[in-house]
Design a protein around this motif. Structure first.
Motif, mmCIF file in Angstrom:
data_model
loop_
_atom_site.group_PDB
_atom_site.id
_atom_site.type_symbol
_atom_site.label_atom_id
_atom_site.label_comp_id
_atom_site.label_asym_id
_atom_site.label_seq_id
_atom_site.Cartn_x
_atom_site.Cartn_y
_atom_site.Cartn_z
ATOM 1 N N PRO A 137 -55.039 -47.924 35.330
ATOM 2 C CA PRO A 137 -54.100 -49.042 35.135
ATOM 3 C C PRO A 137 -53.499 -49.562 36.449
ATOM 4 O O PRO A 137 -52.844 -50.606 36.449
ATOM 5 N N ASP A 138 -53.717 -48.833 37.552
ATOM 6 C CA ASP A 138 -53.159 -49.236 38.854
ATOM 7 C C ASP A 138 -54.017 -50.364 39.437
ATOM 8 O O ASP A 138 -55.188 -50.172 39.743
ATOM 9 N N ARG A 139 -53.433 -51.545 39.595
ATOM 10 C CA ARG A 139 -54.202 -52.730 40.005
ATOM 11 C C ARG A 139 -53.900 -53.160 41.445
ATOM 12 O O ARG A 139 -54.121 -54.309 41.807
ATOM 13 N N ARG A 140 -53.441 -52.229 42.282
ATOM 14 C CA ARG A 140 -53.017 -52.618 43.636
ATOM 15 C C ARG A 140 -54.157 -52.681 44.652
ATOM 16 O O ARG A 140 -53.959 -53.198 45.746
ATOM 17 N N ASP A 141 -55.326 -52.175 44.300
ATOM 18 C CA ASP A 141 -56.422 -52.119 45.267
ATOM 19 C C ASP A 141 -57.649 -52.849 44.733
ATOM 20 O O ASP A 141 -58.093 -52.607 43.608
ATOM 21 N N MET A 142 -58.206 -53.772 45.552
ATOM 22 C CA MET A 142 -59.325 -54.596 45.087
ATOM 23 C C MET A 142 -60.612 -53.801 44.879
ATOM 24 O O MET A 142 -61.412 -54.118 44.008
ATOM 25 N N TYR A 143 -60.832 -52.747 45.677
ATOM 26 C CA TYR A 143 -62.020 -51.911 45.452
ATOM 27 C C TYR A 143 -61.872 -51.187 44.120
ATOM 28 O O TYR A 143 -62.794 -51.171 43.300
ATOM 29 N N TYR A 144 -60.711 -50.583 43.890
ATOM 30 C CA TYR A 144 -60.470 -49.903 42.617
ATOM 31 C C TYR A 144 -60.615 -50.877 41.445
ATOM 32 O O TYR A 144 -61.222 -50.551 40.423
ATOM 33 N N ASN A 145 -60.071 -52.071 41.595
ATOM 34 C CA ASN A 145 -60.190 -53.078 40.539
ATOM 35 C C ASN A 145 -61.652 -53.424 40.270
ATOM 36 O O ASN A 145 -62.065 -53.597 39.123
ATOM 37 N N SER A 146 -62.432 -53.528 41.340
ATOM 38 C CA SER A 146 -63.846 -53.905 41.192
ATOM 39 C C SER A 146 -64.633 -52.818 40.468
ATOM 40 O O SER A 146 -65.561 -53.111 39.709
ATOM 41 N N LYS A 147 -64.276 -51.549 40.691
ATOM 42 C CA LYS A 147 -64.990 -50.464 40.013
ATOM 43 C C LYS A 147 -64.561 -50.380 38.550
ATOM 44 O O LYS A 147 -65.397 -50.142 37.666
ATOM 45 N N ASN A 148 -63.279 -50.581 38.263
ATOM 46 C CA ASN A 148 -62.809 -50.605 36.880
ATOM 47 C C ASN A 148 -63.466 -51.740 36.101
ATOM 48 O O ASN A 148 -64.093 -51.536 35.060
ATOM 49 N N ASP A 149 -63.311 -52.951 36.612
ATOM 50 C CA ASP A 149 -63.801 -54.136 35.891
ATOM 51 C C ASP A 149 -65.322 -54.207 35.911
ATOM 52 O O ASP A 149 -65.945 -54.668 34.957
ATOM 53 N N GLY A 150 -65.932 -53.735 37.010
ATOM 54 C CA GLY A 150 -67.388 -53.748 37.115
ATOM 55 C C GLY A 150 -68.036 -52.826 36.107
ATOM 56 O O GLY A 150 -69.032 -53.180 35.462
ATOM 57 N N GLU A 151 -67.468 -51.629 35.947
ATOM 58 C CA GLU A 151 -68.042 -50.682 34.990
ATOM 59 C C GLU A 151 -67.917 -51.209 33.557
ATOM 60 O O GLU A 151 -68.858 -51.135 32.766
ATOM 61 N N LYS A 152 -66.752 -51.744 33.234
ATOM 62 C CA LYS A 152 -66.564 -52.301 31.885
ATOM 63 C C LYS A 152 -67.546 -53.441 31.623
ATOM 64 O O LYS A 152 -68.137 -53.526 30.539
ATOM 65 N N LEU A 153 -67.730 -54.303 32.629
ATOM 66 C CA LEU A 153 -68.674 -55.425 32.495
ATOM 67 C C LEU A 153 -70.097 -54.902 32.321
ATOM 68 O O LEU A 153 -70.868 -55.447 31.504
ATOM 69 N N ALA A 154 -70.455 -53.855 33.061
ATOM 70 C CA ALA A 154 -71.807 -53.291 32.962
ATOM 71 C C ALA A 154 -72.092 -52.808 31.543
ATOM 72 O O ALA A 154 -73.166 -53.079 30.980
ATOM 73 N N PHE A 155 -71.127 -52.098 30.941
ATOM 74 C CA PHE A 155 -71.322 -51.617 29.572
ATOM 75 C C PHE A 155 -71.419 -52.782 28.581
ATOM 76 O O PHE A 155 -72.256 -52.755 27.661
ATOM 77 N N GLU A 156 -70.584 -53.804 28.774
ATOM 78 C CA GLU A 156 -70.617 -54.963 27.867
ATOM 79 C C GLU A 156 -71.960 -55.680 27.927
ATOM 80 O O GLU A 156 -72.547 -56.019 26.891
ATOM 81 N N LEU A 157 -72.459 -55.913 29.151
ATOM 82 C CA LEU A 157 -73.726 -56.626 29.306
ATOM 83 C C LEU A 157 -74.909 -55.779 28.850
ATOM 84 O O LEU A 157 -75.875 -56.304 28.275
ATOM 85 N N ALA A 158 -74.854 -54.466 29.089
ATOM 86 C CA ALA A 158 -75.935 -53.586 28.634
ATOM 87 C C ALA A 158 -76.045 -53.612 27.112
ATOM 88 O O ALA A 158 -77.151 -53.651 26.560
#
Length: 335
Positions: A137-158
């Motif tokens: 839930p910590d949204r202060r870091d763009m790399y962390y945000n990219s891994k959170n949102d990227g993984e969720k997007l990967a599962f959705e698209l798969a």
């Protein structure tokens, strides 16, 4: 003996990518290795694999690289915690890259993807942390945000494209050969050996040998359950102070000092001044205010029972992984 199907490894000239290609080849699996720029493929030249150009920001290059591929190891990503424009250089690259990889895999009719995420995509509100606790839930870091949102997007698209996808979430990878510049994690070990961490930050890291991560990727491809995520780490983290003590024991002649404890206000001021210097130099600061705010005192301890049980994951102890990484870097620095 069954014929082994072709696999693709993106980011093959990076720390994990290179070690994964080596391990796949040792297991007799034919590998196509992709790099963003063919000028940077020299480390792969001595390996018996096909080398191609592909960039996660260029979907056409990924489609071409994935032709005839059965299993896709999606390793390539922007792995850095600092940039002049982190939204553009880190977050957007990784999110668009994930979308491109999944869409290209669908076009190329890839059967299975091992998606390399990160422990950055975990919820640390309970320790030890489990996969089932959800996303960070910590949204202060763009790399962390990219891994959170990227993984969720990967599962959705798969799910949308009916592709089997397993996510692996490694911690701080160190050890073994690294073909190019030091990774973010490995660079911290190098800073300890070079006596460049003078101040106590109360930051801990969960060290993991990169070869164990490479092995886990292959286990995920063969044993992982589609739609599931697996923490690829050790149970216990080690503080930078404890890491420094290991370096002291290994290399007494280096006369490495333990980091000095200072008030948090002074620590934040030090980090702020380093950040100001980075805005002028364009180089990442050794420490940032965000690093202190997010990571000082954070325990990166994990429950890895799911990976142990379902994958057969059995990592090297973190102290041993760190000792071997320090020995490797010490030798490299002497050359």
């Amino acid at each position: 003996m069954a014929t082994q199907h072709l696999v693709l490894v993106t980011g093959a000239n990076g720390h994990l990518g290179y070690n994964l290609v080596q391990l796949l080849l040792q297991k007799g699996i034919p590998v196509r290795a992709s790099v963003r720029n063919l000028r940077h493929k020299s480390a792969l030249n001595n390996l018996n694999c096909e080398i191609v150009q592909a960039d996660i920001t260029d979907k056409a290059s990924l489609i071409k690289a994935l032709e005839g591929v059965d299993t896709f190891y999606a390793v390539g990503a922007a792995f850095k915690l600092w940039a002049k424009n982190p939204q553009k250089e880190i977050y957007e690259v990784n999110l668009k890259g994930t979308q491109n990889m999944l869409e290209a895999a669908a076009i190329a009719k890839v059967k299975r993807i091992v998606y390399v995420s990160s422990v950055a995509a975990l919820n640390y509100n309970q320790i030890p942390t489990k996969e089932s606790y959800g996303y960070n839930p910590d949204r202060r870091d763009m790399y962390y945000n990219s891994k959170n949102d990227g993984e969720k997007l990967a599962f959705e698209l798969a799910k949308h494209y009916n592709i089997e996808l397993v996510a692996v979430l490694p911690s701080a990878m160190i050890g073994s050969e690294i073909p190019g510049p030091l990774s973010v994690s490995y660079n911290i070990v190098d800073l300890i050996l070079k006596k460049q961490i003078p101040i106590e930050t109360k930051i801990t890291l969960n060290w993991i040998d990169v070869k164990d991560v490479a092995e886990a990727c292959i286990l995920a491809a063969t044993k992982g359950k589609s739609g599931e995520r697996y923490i690829i780490a050790n149970e216990k983290s080690i503080s930078l102070r404890e890491s420094t003590q290991i370096a002291q024991r290994l290399f007494p002649a280096l006369n490495i000092k333990l980091p000095i404890a200072v008030p948090k206000s002074l620590l934040l001021l030090f980090a702020y001044l380093l950040e100001m210097g980075s805005k002028i130099s364009g180089k990442a600061p050794l420490l940032s205010v965000k690093d202190i705010a997010m990571f000082s005192g954070l325990k990166q301890d994990f429950d890895i029972s799911k990976a142990r049980t379902e994958l057969g994951f059995n990592p090297k102890k973190p102290q041993l992984a760190l000792e071997e990484a320090m020995q490797h870097l010490y030798t490299r620095n002497q050359v």
